[in-house]
Write a protein that holds these residues in place. Structure first.
Motif, short mmCIF file in Angstrom:
data_model
loop_
_atom_site.label_atom_id
_atom_site.label_comp_id
_atom_site.label_asym_id
_atom_site.label_seq_id
_atom_site.Cartn_x
_atom_site.Cartn_y
_atom_site.Cartn_z
N SER A 131 0.71 -1.28 -0.05
CA SER A 131 0.07 0.10 -0.07
C SER A 131 0.73 1.13 0.05
O SER A 131 0.38 2.37 -0.51
N ARG A 132 2.23 0.91 0.38
CA ARG A 132 3.16 2.37 0.50
C ARG A 132 3.43 2.67 -0.95
O ARG A 132 3.69 3.54 -1.36
N LEU A 133 3.31 1.55 -1.91
CA LEU A 133 3.48 1.83 -3.44
C LEU A 133 2.28 2.46 -3.96
O LEU A 133 2.21 3.34 -4.75
N ALA A 134 1.28 1.75 -3.60
CA ALA A 134 -0.31 2.42 -4.32
C ALA A 134 -1.15 1.59 -3.62
O ALA A 134 -1.22 0.31 -3.46
N THR A 135 -2.46 2.18 -3.39
CA THR A 135 -3.57 1.34 -3.25
C THR A 135 -4.52 1.04 -4.35
O THR A 135 -5.48 1.14 -4.41
#
Length: 416
Positions: A131-135
């Motif tokens: 999620s730190r990359l993208a949700t």
């Protein structure tokens, strides 16, 4: 061609027409079984880079796609967003008003939004990292692709150590079920399989501390690798077990504030979920409620861990056998539950499981009706096809091995 058809079917099937998925899937599985036959029976040779490139293609094609056969990935994204923001995902179900500030479009994509998360701590850390990359689904699938590299390295190490050809890697890497469930739907089982195979490779290299760390990671993505504890005790792998225990304790610490709520979601699943089982489906009509057959089958699995721990010659063989017993005893068997089993097939090719990993796709016949009515119910003939096919293929393979042993003995005893 088979990979392209399977990728297209997985990327665009919406579950309302099972044939759009099952036709390409079963065709791809037929090609897969043919490739397996060439490797196992004909000794076909294939460069490792080409084997990996062929298997990688459908994975990359599915990476940007939305999951259409299951909504579990959206729950991973929900949990991951909470973890990334320092929120404990265990005390409250997503629909709970305590999480109102997070209620957005993602909530509408969740299955069972009224049930707290069932996913253990290591899974939560992975969700948070993605999620730190993208949700977005692609971020989680990219995380799985990275973890799968660990699995491939572990398999190649184990195959080399056992003197088995590298081509056996395709028993895992080309299996359509792995492609559909891990990179079409993004199921977390691949992460558990990666850590499990890494733990097994480290165990055979006599690296107990690292093996224990990896085993704890596997068990705290999905709990099934805990079935190996008696086998490790039998082998006096106390260093591995100590490292696994300390690692598991450390992984639980950030979530302990949830108290008993740590187990609420899991308990709900264990008590109420049932779909596409075998032994449970046979036993359930004999009782007024589902609790007695669940307890009896849990006892069966516990007994199997003791028997297998004594008889299995390798830890990987014990893992394959115990995961197969768990599948047979489980009230709920979705196709993605087989990913860990398929990951072990290059080490222990099993005719029944090779067939079952394709026929289990038939359970998606129920998906269209389930989305329309909310009730998962299979036509009665499908489990019979799935499980009798598994049993028949296993029995035929066992009989063939017996004949080969007899012929070998006869050859050795023939006077020259």
């Amino acid at each position: 061609m088979a990979a392209a058809g399977l990728t297209a079917a997985t990327g665009f099937a919406d579950g309302s027409h099972a044939g759009r998925l099952l036709g390409p899937w079963l065709s791809a599985h037929a090609f897969y079984l043919f490739a397996v036959w060439l490797v196992l029976r004909r000794g076909a040779r294939l460069r490792t880079w080409l084997l990996i490139a062929i298997g990688l293609l459908p994975r990359l094609l599915l990476l940007p796609s939305e999951p259409r056969l299951s909504g579990d990935l959206y729950r991973y994204l929900w949990d991951g967003r909470l973890v990334a923001e320092g929120v404990n995902p265990f005390p409250h179900a997503p629909a709970d008003s305590a999480l109102a500030r997070y209620h957005d479009a993602l909530l509408g994509s969740l299955n069972h939004a009224d049930v707290p998360t069932i996913y253990p701590p290591m899974a939560q850390f992975l969700f948070g990292a993605a999620s730190r990359l993208a949700t977005e689904p692609w971020a989680w699938k990219a995380t799985l692709l990275g973890l799968e590299a660990l699995l491939l390295a572990a398999l190649l190490s184990l195959l080399r150590a056992r003197g088995q050809p590298r081509e056996r890697l395709l028993l895992y890497f080309w299996n359509p079920l792995v492609v559909v469930e891990s990179f079409g739907s993004g199921h977390v089982d691949l992460a558990a399989a990666s850590f499990l195979l890494f733990a097994l490779a480290l165990h055979e290299r006599e690296r107990p501390r690292l093996s224990g760390l990896a085993l704890a990671a596997a068990a705290l993505v999905k709990y099934m690798p805990l079935l190996l504890v008696p086998a490790l005790l039998r082998r006096r792998a106390f260093g591995t077990l100590a490292a696994a225990t300390l690692t598991a304790a450390a992984l639980f610490v950030p979530f302990l504030a949830a108290g008993p709520a740590l187990w609420t979601g899991l308990a709900t699943y264990l008590r109420h979920w049932e779909f596409n089982g075998s032994l449970y489906a046979l036993a359930r009509p004999l009782f007024d409620t589902g609790e007695p057959p669940r307890l009896l089958l849990a006892a069966l699995v516990a007994a199997a861990t003791l028997v297998v721990s004594r008889r299995a010659r390798t830890l990987s063989g014990a893992a394959l056998c115990l995961l197969a017993v768990w599948i047979l005893a489980s009230p709920t068997v979705y196709p993605w539950y087989l990913v860990m089993l398929v990951a072990l097939l290059p080490l222990h090719a099993d005719a029944g499981l090779l067939l079952f990993s394709g026929s289990v796709a038939l359970s998606y016949v129920a998906l269209g009706a389930a989305r329309a009515t909310g009730v998962w119910e299979l036509p009665g003939w499908i489990p019979w096809v799935e499980y009798l096919g598994w049993a028949t293929a296993a029995a035929l393979a066992f009989r063939a091995r017996g004949y080969r042993r007899v012929e070998a003995c006869a050859t050795e005893s023939t006077p020259t």
